[in-house]
Design a protein around this motif. Structure first.
Motif, PDB file in Angstrom:
ATOM      1  N   PRO A  24     -39.313-129.173 103.746  1.00 63.36           N
ATOM      2  CA  PRO A  24     -39.371-127.792 103.254  1.00 63.36           C
ATOM      3  C   PRO A  24     -40.424-127.701 102.144  1.00 63.36           C
ATOM      4  CG  PRO A  24     -37.188-128.806 102.893  1.00 63.36           C
ATOM      5  CD  PRO A  24     -38.138-129.908 103.256  1.00 63.36           C
ATOM      6  N   THR A  25     -41.228-126.668 102.195  1.00 56.48           N
ATOM      7  CA  THR A  25     -42.213-126.487 101.122  1.00 56.48           C
ATOM      8  C   THR A  25     -42.367-125.004 100.797  1.00 56.48           C
ATOM      9  OG1 THR A  25     -44.399-127.156 100.339  1.00 56.48           O
ATOM     10  CG2 THR A  25     -44.279-126.383 102.620  1.00 56.48           C
ATOM     11  N   LEU A  26     -43.215-124.731  99.832  1.00 55.49           N
ATOM     12  CA  LEU A  26     -43.356-123.352  99.367  1.00 55.49           C
ATOM     13  C   LEU A  26     -44.211-122.543 100.339  1.00 55.49           C
ATOM     14  CD1 LEU A  26     -43.922-124.378  95.661  1.00 55.49           C
ATOM     15  CD2 LEU A  26     -41.815-123.498  96.695  1.00 55.49           C
ATOM     16  N   HIS A  27     -43.833-121.307 100.504  1.00 51.89           N
ATOM     17  CA  HIS A  27     -44.554-120.429 101.440  1.00 51.89           C
ATOM     18  C   HIS A  27     -45.925-120.067 100.846  1.00 51.89           C
ATOM     19  CE1 HIS A  27     -45.496-117.002 103.945  1.00 51.89           C
ATOM     20  NE2 HIS A  27     -44.490-117.326 104.725  1.00 51.89           N
ATOM     21  N   PRO A  28     -46.978-120.069 101.675  1.00 46.14           N
ATOM     22  CA  PRO A  28     -48.304-119.720 101.139  1.00 46.14           C
ATOM     23  C   PRO A  28     -48.336-118.353 100.454  1.00 46.14           C
ATOM     24  CG  PRO A  28     -48.481-120.496 103.404  1.00 46.14           C
ATOM     25  CD  PRO A  28     -47.021-120.453 103.085  1.00 46.14           C
ATOM     26  N   ALA A  29     -47.558-117.396 100.922  1.00 45.74           N
ATOM     27  CA  ALA A  29     -47.556-116.075 100.268  1.00 45.74           C
ATOM     28  C   ALA A  29     -47.019-116.207  98.837  1.00 45.74           C
ATOM     29  CB  ALA A  29     -46.717-115.084 101.060  1.00 45.74           C
ATOM     30  N   TYR A  30     -46.017-117.058  98.668  1.00 46.01           N
ATOM     31  CA  TYR A  30     -45.483-117.321  97.318  1.00 46.01           C
ATOM     32  C   TYR A  30     -46.549-117.999  96.466  1.00 46.01           C
ATOM     33  CZ  TYR A  30     -42.835-119.770  93.699  1.00 46.01           C
ATOM     34  OH  TYR A  30     -42.397-120.276  92.503  1.00 46.01           O
ATOM     35  N   LEU A  31     -47.282-118.929  97.078  1.00 47.73           N
ATOM     36  CA  LEU A  31     -48.316-119.651  96.316  1.00 47.73           C
ATOM     37  C   LEU A  31     -49.445-118.720  95.892  1.00 47.73           C
ATOM     38  CD1 LEU A  31     -48.462-122.935  98.411  1.00 47.73           C
ATOM     39  CD2 LEU A  31     -47.364-122.583  96.181  1.00 47.73           C
ATOM     40  N   LEU A  32     -49.709-117.699  96.701  1.00 52.00           N
ATOM     41  CA  LEU A  32     -50.737-116.727  96.304  1.00 52.00           C
ATOM     42  C   LEU A  32     -50.283-115.968  95.054  1.00 52.00           C
ATOM     43  CD1 LEU A  32     -51.825-115.350  99.810  1.00 52.00           C
ATOM     44  CD2 LEU A  32     -53.248-116.662  98.221  1.00 52.00           C
ATOM     45  N   ARG A  33     -48.983-115.735  94.979  1.00 54.56           N
ATOM     46  CA  ARG A  33     -48.462-115.008  93.807  1.00 54.56           C
ATOM     47  C   ARG A  33     -48.217-115.947  92.627  1.00 54.56           C
ATOM     48  NH1 ARG A  33     -44.946-113.056  97.811  1.00 54.56           N
ATOM     49  NH2 ARG A  33     -43.257-114.318  96.980  1.00 54.56           N
ATOM     50  N   THR A  34     -47.987-117.223  92.931  1.00 51.09           N
ATOM     51  CA  THR A  34     -47.629-118.193  91.890  1.00 51.09           C
ATOM     52  C   THR A  34     -48.525-119.418  92.015  1.00 51.09           C
ATOM     53  OG1 THR A  34     -45.368-117.467  92.419  1.00 51.09           O
ATOM     54  CG2 THR A  34     -45.565-119.236  90.806  1.00 51.09           C
ATOM     55  N   PRO A  35     -49.817-119.278  91.726  1.00 49.90           N
ATOM     56  CA  PRO A  35     -50.749-120.382  91.984  1.00 49.90           C
ATOM     57  C   PRO A  35     -50.410-121.652  91.213  1.00 49.90           C
ATOM     58  CG  PRO A  35     -51.894-118.456  91.071  1.00 49.90           C
ATOM     59  CD  PRO A  35     -50.473-118.065  91.240  1.00 49.90           C
ATOM     60  N   ALA A  36     -49.690-121.513  90.083  1.00 52.74           N
ATOM     61  CA  ALA A  36     -49.330-122.716  89.316  1.00 52.74           C
ATOM     62  C   ALA A  36     -48.477-123.666  90.151  1.00 52.74           C
ATOM     63  CB  ALA A  36     -48.594-122.311  88.045  1.00 52.74           C
ATOM     64  N   HIS A  37     -47.828-123.155  91.182  1.00 55.56           N
ATOM     65  CA  HIS A  37     -46.973-124.013  92.008  1.00 55.56           C
ATOM     66  C   HIS A  37     -47.697-124.650  93.188  1.00 55.56           C
ATOM     67  CE1 HIS A  37     -42.784-122.478  90.534  1.00 55.56           C
ATOM     68  NE2 HIS A  37     -43.458-123.165  89.635  1.00 55.56           N
ATOM     69  N   LYS A  38     -49.003-124.402  93.280  1.00 58.78           N
ATOM     70  CA  LYS A  38     -49.758-125.016  94.391  1.00 58.78           C
ATOM     71  C   LYS A  38     -49.666-126.536  94.324  1.00 58.78           C
ATOM     72  CE  LYS A  38     -53.146-121.425  95.391  1.00 58.78           C
ATOM     73  NZ  LYS A  38     -54.533-121.002  95.226  1.00 58.78           N
ATOM     74  N   LYS A  39     -49.592-127.058  93.106  1.00 59.99           N
ATOM     75  CA  LYS A  39     -49.524-128.529  92.971  1.00 59.99           C
ATOM     76  C   LYS A  39     -48.259-129.082  93.645  1.00 59.99           C
ATOM     77  CE  LYS A  39     -47.579-128.436  88.281  1.00 59.99           C
ATOM     78  NZ  LYS A  39     -47.806-127.097  87.735  1.00 59.99           N
ATOM     79  N   LEU A  40     -47.189-128.285  93.628  1.00 56.29           N
ATOM     80  CA  LEU A  40     -45.953-128.754  94.266  1.00 56.29           C
ATOM     81  C   LEU A  40     -46.135-128.824  95.783  1.00 56.29           C
ATOM     82  CD1 LEU A  40     -43.341-126.651  92.212  1.00 56.29           C
ATOM     83  CD2 LEU A  40     -44.157-128.979  91.790  1.00 56.29           C
ATOM     84  N   ALA A  41     -46.745-127.776  96.337  1.00 53.60           N
ATOM     85  CA  ALA A  41     -46.992-127.773  97.779  1.00 53.60           C
ATOM     86  C   ALA A  41     -47.943-128.909  98.163  1.00 53.60           C
ATOM     87  CB  ALA A  41     -47.574-126.421  98.198  1.00 53.60           C
ATOM     88  N   TRP A  42     -48.903-129.169  97.291  1.00 45.90           N
ATOM     89  CA  TRP A  42     -49.852-130.266  97.535  1.00 45.90           C
ATOM     90  C   TRP A  42     -49.092-131.591  97.667  1.00 45.90           C
ATOM     91  CZ3 TRP A  42     -53.887-132.337  99.339  1.00 45.90           C
ATOM     92  CH2 TRP A  42     -54.500-133.465  98.789  1.00 45.90           C
ATOM     93  N   ARG A  43     -48.130-131.806  96.756  1.00 47.45           N
ATOM     94  CA  ARG A  43     -47.316-133.028  96.831  1.00 47.45           C
ATOM     95  C   ARG A  43     -46.560-133.085  98.151  1.00 47.45           C
ATOM     96  NH1 ARG A  43     -44.587-132.467  91.075  1.00 47.45           N
ATOM     97  NH2 ARG A  43     -46.485-132.733  89.891  1.00 47.45           N
ATOM     98  N   ASP A  44     -46.014-131.946  98.556  1.00 48.24           N
ATOM     99  CA  ASP A  44     -45.226-131.916  99.806  1.00 48.24           C
ATOM    100  C   ASP A  44     -46.118-132.253 101.000  1.00 48.24           C
ATOM    101  OD1 ASP A  44     -43.367-131.023  98.011  1.00 48.24           O
ATOM    102  OD2 ASP A  44     -43.404-128.932  98.700  1.00 48.24           O
TER     103      ASP A  44
END
Ligand code: URA
Length: 290
Positions: A258-278
């Motif tokens: 499970p990872t963060l939805h790209p639409a969420y990442l567009l709104r919350t770019p600080a969390h891109k690093k978490l998706a990157w780890r996933d």
């Protein structure tokens, strides 16, 4: 909103901007309806629904707006009455049967295209079945198509799709090496959240799609995909980054990230690093599996 008079009529541009910001970007009627010209209706008392009508996830005629009430609903929120159906258990059972009897992805697509039991189909332009390579080792599942996907009939082709493509490229993947689908294959009007009932109706289709693709790894994009396919009520921020298992109807187990939805990442770019780890976890898992 109060009735408009020539002196307080809202500016139409402002009104359209308001609709757009609320996600209302589709008209369902051929002809515009002038809501300001309608006489105000007396407030009607709600009909007390039967026990059946208030059962969880059941919508029956008792809980549907009557035609007179529907006339007060803006056209953007109203499905054409000739084609709209409200899902019920019979439709869920039919969806399960159609999904189970599909032996190939082509058959599944045909069964879904012929299925009228989900009311979202009435307002969608296209069935958004899948994109990518059905032989791929990686399958990604999002929530539901948005406006761009509805127009093109393909998942993740809008802004979040472009971000998803970049995320995939970062681990050496693209649409020739992954297969992409959604839990819900029809766009909810105005991009509203699909109801639990709509999700239950569509669930057999996506579950069968996963079973037929039989990927080595599943990626759940966002909470709704994770919750629906991993049988959990945990939030995505807790779920993400940890391997789970998706179990198909025939008992095959598929590792799922499970990872963060790209639409969420567009709104919350600080969390891109978490998706990157996933995504790095997925890359490592693919290496270990091949
Ligand atoms: N969001 C999704 O969940 N799916 C799409 O196809 C597009 C946006």
């Amino acid at each position: 909103m109060t009735a408009a008079s020539p002196n307080n009529r809202p500016d139409l541009v402002d009104l359209l901007a308001f609709y757009a910001s609320a996600g209302v970007d589709d008209a369902l009627e051929d002809q515009p309806v002038n809501r300001f010209a309608e006489a105000p209706k007396p407030v009607e008392r709600a009909v007390v629904p039967s026990a059946d009508a208030v059962a969880p996830h059941r919508s029956t005629s008792a809980s549907r707006p009557e035609p007179a009430d529907r006339a007060n609903v803006p056209p953007v929120a109203r499905a054409p009455s000739t084609t709209a159906t409200v899902p019920d258990e019979a439709q869920a059972a039919l969806a399960r049967q159609l999904a189970t009897t599909a032996t190939t992805l082509d058959e599944l697509r045909q069964h879904m295209a012929a299925f009228d039991g989900c009311n979202l189909k009435a307002t969608a332009k296209n069935l958004v079945f899948a994109d990518g390579n059905p032989e791929a080792a990686v399958m990604l599942v999002g929530e539901a198509p948005g406006r761009d996907e509805d127009i093109e009939g393909l998942p993740f082709v809008g802004r979040s799709g472009r971000l998803l493509d970049r995320m995939l490229a970062a681990i050496g993947l693209d649409r020739t090496s992954v297969y992409i689908a959604n839990v819900i294959p029809w766009r909810p009007p105005g991009n509203r959240t699909p109801t639990p009932h709509e999700t239950e109706i569509c669930r057999p289709f996506i579950e069968r799609q996963i079973e037929l693709v039989n990927p080595k790894v599943l990626i759940n994009l966002g909470g709704p995909s994770a919750k629906t396919l991993l049988n959990t009520t945990e939030g995505i921020l807790r779920l993400r980054g940890n391997w789970r298992v998706h179990t198909t109807a025939s008992g095959i187990t598929i590792p799922a990230m499970p990872t963060l939805h790209p639409a969420y990442l567009l709104r919350t770019p600080a969390h891109k690093k978490l998706a990157w780890r996933d995504f790095l976890e997925v890359k490592a898992k693919l290496r270990a599996l091949t």
